[in-house]
Motif scaffolding. Structure first.
Motif, PDB file in Angstrom:
ATOM      1  N   ASN A  31     -12.245   0.656  -1.003  1.00  0.00           N
ATOM      2  CA  ASN A  31     -10.914   1.390  -1.553  1.00  0.00           C
ATOM      3  C   ASN A  31      -9.482   0.498  -1.197  1.00  0.00           C
ATOM      4  OD1 ASN A  31     -11.581   4.108  -1.933  1.00  0.00           O
ATOM      5  ND2 ASN A  31     -12.781   3.721  -0.467  1.00  0.00           N
ATOM      6  N   TYR A  32      -8.663   0.610  -2.166  1.00  0.00           N
ATOM      7  CA  TYR A  32      -7.124   0.032  -2.091  1.00  0.00           C
ATOM      8  C   TYR A  32      -6.351   0.928  -1.209  1.00  0.00           C
ATOM      9  CZ  TYR A  32      -8.620  -3.073  -5.561  1.00  0.00           C
ATOM     10  OH  TYR A  32      -9.491  -4.111  -6.402  1.00  0.00           O
ATOM     11  N   ALA A  33      -5.999   0.388  -0.043  1.00  0.00           N
ATOM     12  CA  ALA A  33      -4.917   0.989   0.823  1.00  0.00           C
ATOM     13  C   ALA A  33      -3.568   1.147   0.147  1.00  0.00           C
ATOM     14  CB  ALA A  33      -5.007   0.382   2.273  1.00  0.00           C
ATOM     15  N   GLY A  34      -3.212   0.236  -0.633  1.00  0.00           N
ATOM     16  CA  GLY A  34      -1.761   0.576  -1.036  1.00  0.00           C
ATOM     17  C   GLY A  34      -0.900  -0.755  -0.691  1.00  0.00           C
ATOM     18  N   GLY A  35      -1.525  -1.705   0.166  1.00  0.00           N
ATOM     19  CA  GLY A  35      -0.834  -2.675   0.360  1.00  0.00           C
ATOM     20  C   GLY A  35      -1.317  -3.426   1.727  1.00  0.00           C
ATOM     21  N   HIS A  36      -0.880  -4.650   2.038  1.00  0.00           N
ATOM     22  CA  HIS A  36      -1.237  -5.135   3.057  1.00  0.00           C
ATOM     23  C   HIS A  36      -1.100  -4.741   4.574  1.00  0.00           C
ATOM     24  CE1 HIS A  36      -2.312  -8.917   1.085  1.00  0.00           C
ATOM     25  NE2 HIS A  36      -0.963  -8.864   0.620  1.00  0.00           N
ATOM     26  N   PRO A  37       0.243  -4.065   4.946  1.00  0.00           N
ATOM     27  CA  PRO A  37       0.358  -3.114   6.135  1.00  0.00           C
ATOM     28  C   PRO A  37      -0.521  -1.899   6.124  1.00  0.00           C
ATOM     29  CG  PRO A  37       2.417  -3.828   5.073  1.00  0.00           C
ATOM     30  CD  PRO A  37       1.445  -4.287   4.096  1.00  0.00           C
TER      31      PRO A  37
END
Length: 306
Positions: free
Chosen positions: A185-191
């Motif tokens: 799943n994509y968390a929405g960004g690196h952080p």
């Protein structure tokens, strides 16, 4: 397998031209009296991909933009775009004069927006800087290697990110792991991917060397509590680009101005890119990023993948 996307990314088309951060670096005091021939509209727009929290990126890039504006005798406005696709579309539609792209973002910007790389970020000894993608797990996890990820929850960063999406998926592919053998799943960004790992909501997460350095400096990540089970080859750092269709004199002036910036003007940005201490900017070309073009071909990526 087509991976699930975050809600924000599902709205990317509607938000393609929306800037989540926008600030200006002032031009010299005499700019009105001595207007730059390269600044016919009074300012240049400099787009930045959202590889970190925009509220953190803007102050750093404003330092670089102010120095660039002084060299060009023109105000430079920093715009942190909504997502990776938005910057490509903005440059293609003439909304940006300059754009810094992640390496994979540049691949698509090159073909879809005719972006031409000018410079990238140099080390203190004058070499082109680089970074790596990685997959991390908790220290006490039973996962010992990439083969053990089958059936596990894995957090990636953002769709189209070089180190937060494409390279981890390439690592899985070369290890013979099909994407439908695990839950990605994509968390929405690196952080956000790093946070998912530290909060224990996933079994593994991508963390690139840039995010790792920033998180350690901020006290948000202790590597002693985690293990890296996969690491990519070195990736050349982000290029700053212009449209290849721009006036050749404008391109030359911008390149010269960027190459003349002092390391102190770049240092704040360099920290986010794991380039510390930073050197000056280094001239690059399309050939510098040829391994990323090869990677896009190998992975069968299209514009829809950003």
């Amino acid at each position: 397998m087509k991976l699930p996307r975050t809600l924000a990314l599902s709205l990317a088309t509607l938000a393609a031209f929306t800037m989540v951060g926008c600030s200006s670096a002032e031009a010299p005091a005499n700019a009105d009296a001595k207007a730059s021939s390269f600044c016919p509209n009074g300012e240049l727009k400099f787009g930045i991909e959202p590889f970190e929290d925009p509220s953190k990126l803007e102050p750093a890039y404003n330092v670089l933009a102010a120095a660039l504006g002084k060299e060009l005798n023109c105000k430079v406005e920093v715009q942190v775009v909504e997502d990776y696709a938005a910057e490509v579309l903005s440059m293609r539609n003439g909304k940006l004069d300059l754009g810094q792209f992640g390496p994979m973002g540049y691949v698509f910007a090159s073909t879809k927006a005719n972006a031409e790389p000018l410079v990238s970020f140099g080390t203190a000894d004058g070499k082109l800087s680089s970074y790596t993608a990685g997959i991390w797990v908790p220290k006490d996890s039973p996962i010992q290697g990439i083969d053990d990820l089958r059936g596990k929850d894995v957090a990636l960063g953002s769709v189209g990110s070089t180190s937060g999406d494409v390279l981890p998926r390439y690592g899985l592919k070369t290890a013979g792991i099909a994407e439908d053998e695990l839950n990605m799943n994509y968390a929405g960004g690196h952080p956000e991917a790093l946070l998912a790992l530290t909060k224990g909501t996933v079994d593994a997460a991508q963390i690139n060397s840039q995010t790792l350095a920033s998180a350690q400096e901020a006290g948000n990540f202790d590597p002693a509590n985690f293990r890296q089970i996969w690491k990519s080859e070195e990736i050349p750092n982000d290029p700053i680009t212009v449209s290849a269709d721009a006036d050749p004199a404008f391109k030359a002036a911008v390149k010269d101005a960027l190459l003349n910036l002092a390391p102190a003007d770049i240092q704040a940005v360099g920290k986010f890119l794991d380039v510390s201490p930073a050197g000056g900017l280094i001239e690059v070309s399309k050939e510098t990023y040829s391994p990323l073009f090869d990677l896009a071909s190998t992975m069968g990526l299209t514009e829809d993948d950003i």
